[in-house]
Design an enzyme around this catalytic site. Structure first.
Site, PDB file in Angstrom:
ATOM      1  N   ASP A   1      46.595  68.144  12.682  1.00 34.54           N
ATOM      2  CA  ASP A   1      46.505  66.505  12.762  1.00 34.54           C
ATOM      3  C   ASP A   1      47.194  65.911  11.557  1.00 34.54           C
ATOM      4  OD1 ASP A   1      45.451  64.602  14.167  1.00 34.54           O
ATOM      5  OD2 ASP A   1      43.458  64.378  13.154  1.00 34.54           O
TER       6      ASP A   1
ATOM      7  N   GLY B   1      37.762  59.451  12.981  1.00 34.28           N
ATOM      8  CA  GLY B   1      37.133  60.187  13.926  1.00 34.28           C
ATOM      9  C   GLY B   1      35.763  60.810  13.653  1.00 34.28           C
TER      10      GLY B   1
END
Length: 377
Positions: free
Chosen positions: A167, A49
């Site tokens: 995460d 990402g």
């Protein structure tokens, strides 16, 4: 302004409560260009990402070391906030199960992070992309290493504060050359108080679909137990070798691993969800306990979930139990041989007792039979 006359983005806050080492090294952009052969596409080893990750040769002190160089993509949804969060976190966190940050570079719009190189890539790659034949014991050890890293984050950074990763997923568990697991990617991490277990951080919901704590998603209240939930999904991922969300199916049929596994367990189909590669390696007791650990991590009520400290202890117990089981499966051959030898009509300790030829033939025949039988056990 930097020493080269180019503007730097705002530096990270120095008021953090984290206790740790001195800030990591600042690299000049020219050093990064040289290390990556000006971002040669052939050196790309990953893409997330944040952006592309390159394999590079960095001069660190008097040594030339291999490093992983992560460059922010201008189209990425992440930016300066995540970049400086990672720099600040990793420059002050040190643990054998956390990836080490060597340094960073911020030059104009360029934001680059330089990590220790992890030659075996990510857990996600080996489970889903490469089809690596990981044994059950190897998977257990990877889970234990990752859980130790998370436990350190939650409680080991100081008396007053800890870190919520936010995460946790298989692509953020990196593997060293000896398969040691290391937690990575701290761009979304948040500092939390450790002296009050119920403390939460009210924040915009961020994370990865499939690993996201439903309670955090519904309330916006981020706690350490949100990491615990995500790690429970990783445990199922390791056991079943299925992705957290299978998007290869039609959208209406998307497989949510956590929900699917929990339903399968309730229906008594536990053995059918295990990765076939390891199905015959797991002892029934260890399988039951491993699944119990995952279920406690995934409890709907965050207060009922295990702490990472409890997860570490439980996984280590499973490993010990599995090793004992494996050892017990290797002993029948010796036991059978010992019993048969004791039945022989003469002492058998290697001395010369004038054994007759008929007795010797009998001994050799029995020995051959034992060898063939034990091999098929």
């Amino acid at each position: 302004m930097s020493a080269t006359g180019h503007r730097k983005d705002s530096e990270p806050s120095t008021s953090s409560s984290l206790q740790g080492s001195e800030p990591c090294r600042h690299f000049e952009f020219s050093e990064i260009q040289q290390a990556t052969n000006d971002f040669d596409e052939s050196l790309v080893i990953g893409h997330g990402g944040f952006g592309k990750v390159y394999r590079g040769n960095i001069i660190n002190g008097s040594s030339l070391v291999i490093a992983a160089v992560k460059r922010l993509d201008s189209m990425s949804s992440q930016g300066a906030a995540e970049f400086w969060a990672e720099v600040e976190m990793l420059s002050k966190l040190q643990h054998c199960n956390l990836v080490s940050l060597i340094g960073y570079c911020n030059y104009g719009k360029e934001m680059i992070l330089v990590y220790e190189y992890m030659p075996n890539g990510t857990l996600e790659d080996h489970l889903h992309n490469l089809g690596t034949p990981l044994s059950w014991l190897e998977r257990l050890n990877i889970c234990i290493g990752a859980s130790r890293g998370l436990h350190y984050l939650h409680t080991g950074t100081g008396i007053q504060v800890g870190v919520i990763h936010r995460d946790v997923k298989s692509s953020n568990i990196l593997l060293h050359e000896n398969w040691a697991a290391k937690i990575s990617d701290f761009g979304l991490s948040k500092i939390s108080q450790t002296n009050r277990p119920s403390t939460y951080v009210k924040t915009v919901v961020k994370g990865t679909f499939g690993y996201l704590d439903p309670n955090y998603y519904a309330t916006g209240k981020l706690t350490r137990k949100s990491d615990v939930y995500a790690f429970g999904v990783v445990l199922l991922e390791v056991l079943c070798r299925k992705r957290a969300v299978d998007t290869t199916l039609d959208e209406e049929q998307w497989l949510n691993l956590a929900r699917w596994a929990q339903e399968s367990i309730k229906e008594g189909n536990l053995k059918h969800i295990i990765d076939s590669d390891i199905r015959d390696q797991i002892s029934p007791k260890c399988l039951k306990e491993f699944v119990r650990i995952a279920e406690k991590c995934l409890h709907n009520n965050p207060k009922q979930r295990s702490t990472m400290a409890e997860v570490v202890v439980s996984l280590e117990s499973v490993l010990t139990s599995q090793e004992k089981f494996n050892n017990s499966m290797q002993t029948p051959r010796k036991t059978i041989f010992g019993r048969m030898v004791n039945m022989l009509p003469f002492p058998f300790k290697g001395e010369n007792y004038g054994i007759s030829s008929s007795s010797l033939k009998l001994c050799l025949s029995i020995s051959t039979y034992i060898s063939i039988t034990a091999t098929n056990i």
